[in-house]
Design a protein around this motif. Structure first.
Motif, PDB file in Angstrom:
ATOM      1  N   GLU A 174       0.810  -1.220   0.000  1.00  0.00           N
ATOM      2  CA  GLU A 174       0.000   0.000   0.000  1.00  0.00           C
ATOM      3  C   GLU A 174       0.841   1.266   0.000  1.00  0.00           C
ATOM      4  OE1 GLU A 174      -3.031   0.213   2.926  1.00  0.00           O
ATOM      5  OE2 GLU A 174      -4.002  -1.656   2.316  1.00  0.00           O
ATOM      6  N   ASP A 175       2.002   1.227   0.669  1.00  0.00           N
ATOM      7  CA  ASP A 175       2.813   2.441   0.749  1.00  0.00           C
ATOM      8  C   ASP A 175       3.581   2.734  -0.538  1.00  0.00           C
ATOM      9  OD1 ASP A 175       4.742   0.471   0.858  1.00  0.00           O
ATOM     10  OD2 ASP A 175       5.613   1.124   2.766  1.00  0.00           O
ATOM     11  N   PHE A 176       3.441   1.883  -1.540  1.00  0.00           N
ATOM     12  CA  PHE A 176       4.041   2.157  -2.845  1.00  0.00           C
ATOM     13  C   PHE A 176       3.317   3.301  -3.541  1.00  0.00           C
ATOM     14  CE2 PHE A 176       3.837   1.014  -7.514  1.00  0.00           C
ATOM     15  CZ  PHE A 176       5.113   1.464  -7.828  1.00  0.00           C
ATOM     16  N   ILE A 177       2.057   3.519  -3.164  1.00  0.00           N
ATOM     17  CA  ILE A 177       1.222   4.506  -3.845  1.00  0.00           C
ATOM     18  C   ILE A 177       0.744   5.574  -2.863  1.00  0.00           C
ATOM     19  CG2 ILE A 177      -1.015   4.834  -4.994  1.00  0.00           C
ATOM     20  CD1 ILE A 177      -0.581   2.143  -6.351  1.00  0.00           C
ATOM     21  N   ILE A 178       0.781   6.815  -3.318  1.00  0.00           N
ATOM     22  CA  ILE A 178       0.209   7.936  -2.573  1.00  0.00           C
ATOM     23  C   ILE A 178      -0.941   8.510  -3.391  1.00  0.00           C
ATOM     24  CG2 ILE A 178       0.599  10.255  -1.678  1.00  0.00           C
ATOM     25  CD1 ILE A 178       3.467   9.516  -1.118  1.00  0.00           C
ATOM     26  N   LEU A 179      -2.128   8.535  -2.795  1.00  0.00           N
ATOM     27  CA  LEU A 179      -3.290   9.139  -3.444  1.00  0.00           C
ATOM     28  C   LEU A 179      -3.395  10.590  -2.976  1.00  0.00           C
ATOM     29  CD1 LEU A 179      -5.903   6.241  -3.035  1.00  0.00           C
ATOM     30  CD2 LEU A 179      -4.422   6.732  -5.004  1.00  0.00           C
ATOM     31  N   ARG A 180      -3.357  11.516  -3.924  1.00  0.00           N
ATOM     32  CA  ARG A 180      -3.328  12.936  -3.575  1.00  0.00           C
ATOM     33  C   ARG A 180      -4.651  13.596  -3.973  1.00  0.00           C
ATOM     34  NH1 ARG A 180       2.163  15.501  -5.702  1.00  0.00           N
ATOM     35  NH2 ARG A 180       1.127  15.277  -7.710  1.00  0.00           N
ATOM     36  N   ASP A 181      -5.364  14.148  -2.990  1.00  0.00           N
ATOM     37  CA  ASP A 181      -6.633  14.815  -3.279  1.00  0.00           C
ATOM     38  C   ASP A 181      -6.365  16.138  -3.985  1.00  0.00           C
ATOM     39  OD1 ASP A 181      -5.553  14.880  -0.583  1.00  0.00           O
ATOM     40  OD2 ASP A 181      -7.048  16.394  -0.092  1.00  0.00           O
ATOM     41  N   ARG A 182      -6.862  16.214  -5.208  1.00  0.00           N
ATOM     42  CA  ARG A 182      -6.653  17.390  -6.055  1.00  0.00           C
ATOM     43  C   ARG A 182      -7.976  17.806  -6.717  1.00  0.00           C
ATOM     44  NH1 ARG A 182      -2.372  17.272  -3.814  1.00  0.00           N
ATOM     45  NH2 ARG A 182      -0.279  17.410  -4.711  1.00  0.00           N
TER      46      ARG A 182
END
Length: 301
Positions: A174-182
């Motif tokens: 899971e920490d391979f990906i960062i979901l960024r609220d934009r």
């Protein structure tokens, strides 16, 4: 093509928080672990513009206006990637490479080759709008040894569920990906550290540019375009001033060149007097303070 800035149900996200989190994460990468080569502080952040095309048209981005930044579909060659690999290896580069720049990096057909090749000499981060992704692509990028995949979510919080399901299906950590609220509105500056891209756009609540403002950008980073042209930073969307071309010179020679020195000295002295800097309103001191101290000592500023 997708436009952002729309009616959304209220959510428990804060655009200021997402900006702060992104800056703090970058600080750990940029400001720590500076290395020297031939007594010169090396950059810790290099952006690669792999391809000059994007599938979206975000209103805060120059790509939303074909008169400013038309899609040319030009892309970085394997030959250039191989040269970059060798140049970084020669100067024992320890920083990060960010695949983003002036287009959507996952639209490059050789993205797996690029990631696998460059990950041998650097941490490789991919910044994407997520549209080209599926669980198979995520898994391939992870196996190619990408360091991190940053997905910017422009449509709304419902995308979180979609991508979390995709991540689970891919089987990557899971920490391979960062979901960024934009997905924020223009009044919220779209959830990004909004700039005028060196005088290119005026969307949102833009602060005025001040030509007497210090900037650390060329102290710690630069951008390499698809054809090998090197630019001071990713703000120069109109490609006004090249520092050199890495297919004609070694990357370290460009980094340590007279023209880079001129821009560094001017910007460390708070003189935004040349293109593209004189039209830029970017807050250039958020990152790179440790690099700036080293350059001040070298240049005796």
């Amino acid at each position: 093509m997708s436009k952002i800035g729309h009616n959304r149900p209220p959510v428990s996200y804060n655009p200021k928080d997402t900006i702060k989190k992104n800056i703090n994460r970058r600080k750990l990468i940029v400001d720590d672990g500076i290395t020297l080569h031939k007594k010169v502080p090396l950059p810790t952040w290099i952006e690669l513009s792999l391809i000059d095309v994007c599938n979206r048209s975000c209103s805060f981005c120059p790509k939303s206006d074909d008169k400013i930044a038309p899609d040319t579909y030009q892309k970085m060659s394997k030959k250039l990637i191989d040269k970059l690999h060798d140049d970084l290896k020669d100067m024992n580069y320890k920083g990060s490479l960010a695949l983003c720049g002036y287009g959507e990096p996952l639209l490059h057909k050789d993205i797996e080759y690029i990631v696998e090749k460059l990950s041998n000499v650097s941490n490789v981060e991919i910044v994407t709008n997520g549209d080209p992704l599926n669980h198979k692509t995520i898994k391939k990028l992870y196996k190619a040894n990408a360091g991190r995949l940053l997905i910017s979510l422009y449509d709304g919080p419902e995308q979180i569920v979609k991508f979390k399901s995709m991540i689970k299906q891919s089987g990557v950590p899971e920490d391979f990906i960062i979901l960024r609220d934009r997905w924020y509105t223009q009044a919220e500056n779209f959830g990004v550290k909004l700039t005028n891209r060196a005088g290119t756009i005026k969307t949102g609540n833009q602060i005025s540019n001040d030509v007497h403002t210090i900037c650390y950008y060329p102290s710690y980073q630069f951008l390499i375009d698809w054809n090998g042209d090197v630019f001071l930073c990713p703000q120069d969307w109109q490609r006004r001033q090249t520092m050199g071309n890495m297919m004609q010179e070694d990357l370290f020679e460009i980094w340590n060149s007279k023209i880079m020195k001129k821009y560094r000295v001017d910007l460390l002295n708070g003189k935004r007097i040349n293109n593209p800097c004189k039209n830029c309103n970017a807050q250039g001191t958020l990152l790179g303070v440790n690099h700036a101290k080293l350059w001040r000592d070298i240049y005796k500023i």
